[in-house]
Design an enzyme around this catalytic site. Structure first.
Site, PDB file in Angstrom:
ATOM      1  NE  ARG A 240      -4.315  -1.418   0.282  1.00  8.21           N
ATOM      2  CZ  ARG A 240      -4.490  -2.492  -0.479  1.00  8.21           C
ATOM      3  NH1 ARG A 240      -3.576  -2.845  -1.367  1.00  8.21           N
ATOM      4  NH2 ARG A 240      -5.591  -3.216  -0.371  1.00  8.21           N
ATOM      5  CD  GLU A 269      -3.300   2.851  -5.435  1.00  9.94           C
ATOM      6  OE1 GLU A 269      -4.336   2.235  -5.762  1.00  9.94           O
ATOM      7  OE2 GLU A 269      -2.291   2.290  -4.976  1.00  9.94           O
ATOM      8  CG  HIS A 287      -3.573  -1.179  -6.776  1.00 10.03           C
ATOM      9  ND1 HIS A 287      -3.860  -0.519  -5.613  1.00 10.03           N
ATOM     10  CD2 HIS A 287      -3.628  -2.495  -6.457  1.00 10.03           C
ATOM     11  CE1 HIS A 287      -4.089  -1.376  -4.644  1.00 10.03           C
ATOM     12  NE2 HIS A 287      -3.946  -2.598  -5.138  1.00 10.03           N
TER      13      HIS A 287
HETATM   14  C1  8YV Z   1      -6.734  -5.605  -5.551  1.00  6.90           C
HETATM   15  C2  8YV Z   1      -5.218  -5.425  -3.492  1.00  6.90           C
HETATM   16  O1  8YV Z   1      -6.568  -5.183  -6.842  1.00  6.90           O
HETATM   17  O2  8YV Z   1      -6.382  -7.306  -2.672  1.00  6.90           O
HETATM   18  C3  8YV Z   1      -5.795  -6.268  -2.407  1.00  6.90           C
HETATM   19  O3  8YV Z   1      -5.661  -5.875  -1.237  1.00  6.90           O
HETATM   20  O4  8YV Z   1      -4.565  -4.490  -3.222  1.00  6.90           O
HETATM   21  C4  8YV Z   1      -5.387  -5.727  -4.934  1.00  6.90           C
HETATM   22  O5  8YV Z   1      -4.916  -6.978  -5.207  1.00  6.90           O
HETATM   23  C5  8YV Z   1      -7.713  -4.732  -4.907  1.00  6.90           C
HETATM   24  O6  8YV Z   1      -7.556  -4.564  -3.577  1.00  6.90           O
HETATM   25  C6  8YV Z   1      -9.100  -5.208  -5.183  1.00  6.90           C
HETATM   26  O7  8YV Z   1     -10.016  -4.643  -4.325  1.00  6.90           O
END
Ligand code: 8YV
Length: 321
Positions: A240, A269, A287
């Site tokens: 993150r 983001e 992302h």
């Molecule tokens: C996703 C992510 O694209 O799963 C997670 O925490 O950061 C990513 O893999 C995203 O969060 C989907 O909601």
């Protein structure tokens, strides 16, 4: 037959996932894939038993407290859950689940891509080809940093971090890691544990961040810690954006103290700090850690397995609260 339970799905999901949702639920899908405001999310949840959000929806205490009484579950389509106020959900008796495991391989692939791309200046080379500015082959142009045999530090040796370490071993890298606690030897697979991240950083030619965003990990990579890395280290982040102090990272990239950074996640983001774009030594992705067809299907099915269990009164596999 009784009416199917209503479920609010905040973003467009893969076809196979939406088909299953439609089959088993009164699914309120988001055909336009438009980001809902907190107000819209609350309004659209009227009469729903559950919400399936992505990491893009901020389920703050203020939003959760105002969700309709009918909402019993938040089954997130993500492994990360920093977008959900778990305490507020718990206080309301709302069960929260995530989707671990199924995206670990895909995310480690992107971490490795970033590591290689940043070290070998792939973005600059790609841009030369696309903009037709490749003048002539040169023995001193586009020189990157070799990856093979170097030292990799992994911050957060969870599911993704462990796979990243394994992939890096394929490049004969020496693995160091920092984690809340030391892992058993069969999980460590020879990686060297550092109880304090400060003790690990001087050993990291490459640093890959895999810890969740929590109040404790906010700005974990700051100016003081960057200063502990060897000269010309490379930083990779697929966890993150909040884990990184942008000012500190950008200053170190600008001065050349760090060789490069490969980033898939950012603060704020998609409106990232524009200074990252101006730096030649950043390899930036939007992302896409879990963005493979297989993984996004698997994430959706995992979220639905959790939802099915909650609706049927069973314990969901991935309960957070
Ligand atoms: C996703 C992510 O694209 O799963 C997670 O925490 O950061 C990513 O893999 C995203 O969060 C989907 O909601």
């Amino acid at each position: 037959m009784a009416d199917k339970p209503a479920v609010l799905v905040t973003r467009k999901l893969p076809d196979a996932v939406e088909a299953r949702l439609d089959r088993d639920y009164d699914a309120r899908l988001n055909a336009d894939d438009r980001l809902y405001s907190g107000e819209e999310l609350i309004e659209r949840s009227t009469g729903a038993v559950a919400v399936i959000p992505c990491h893009t929806e901020k389920l703050s205490a203020g939003v959760i407290e105002r969700l309709p009484e009918t909402v019993r579950a938040i089954c997130s389509f993500s492994v990360g859950y920093d977008h959900i106020d778990l305490n507020a959900a718990k206080a309301r008796g709302i069960v929260v689940t995530n989707t671990p495991d199924v995206l670990s391989d895909a995310t480690a692939e992107i971490a490795m891509l970033l590591l290689l791309g940043a070290a070998r200046r792939a973005f600059e080379g790609e841009r030369e080809i696309r903009t037709d500015t490749w003048a002539e082959w040169s023995a001193i142009h586009n020189l990157g940093i070799q990856v093979t045999g170097k030292r990799l530090g992994v911050v957060g040796m969870g599911r993704v971090g462990r796979i990243m370490a394994r992939r890096a071993r394929g490049f004969d890298m020496e693995i160091h890691y920092h984690n809340r606690r030391r892992l058993p030897p069969e999980v460590e697979e020879g990686a060297i544990f550092h109880e304090r991240v400060e003790d690990m950083l001087p050993h990291c030619d490459f640093l890959s961040i895999h810890c969740p965003a929590t109040p404790d990990t906010r700005h974990l990579l700051n100016a003081a810690r960057i200063a502990l890395l060897p000269e010309s280290a490379v930083v990779v982040n697929t966890s993150r954006g909040a884990v990184v102090d942008d000012d500190a990272l950008i200053a170190a990239l600008r001065s050349g103290r760090l060789f490069a950074a490969g980033l898939d996640v950012f603060n704020n983001e998609p409106h990232i700090d524009p200074r990252y774009r101006e730096l030649p030594n950043t390899f930036l992705l939007p992302h896409i850690g879990s963005a493979t067809r297989e993984t996004r299907d698997a994430m959706g099915f995992r979220a639905l397995d959790n939802l099915d269990a909650i609706v049927a009164g069973r314990e969901p596999r991935d309960r957070l609260v």
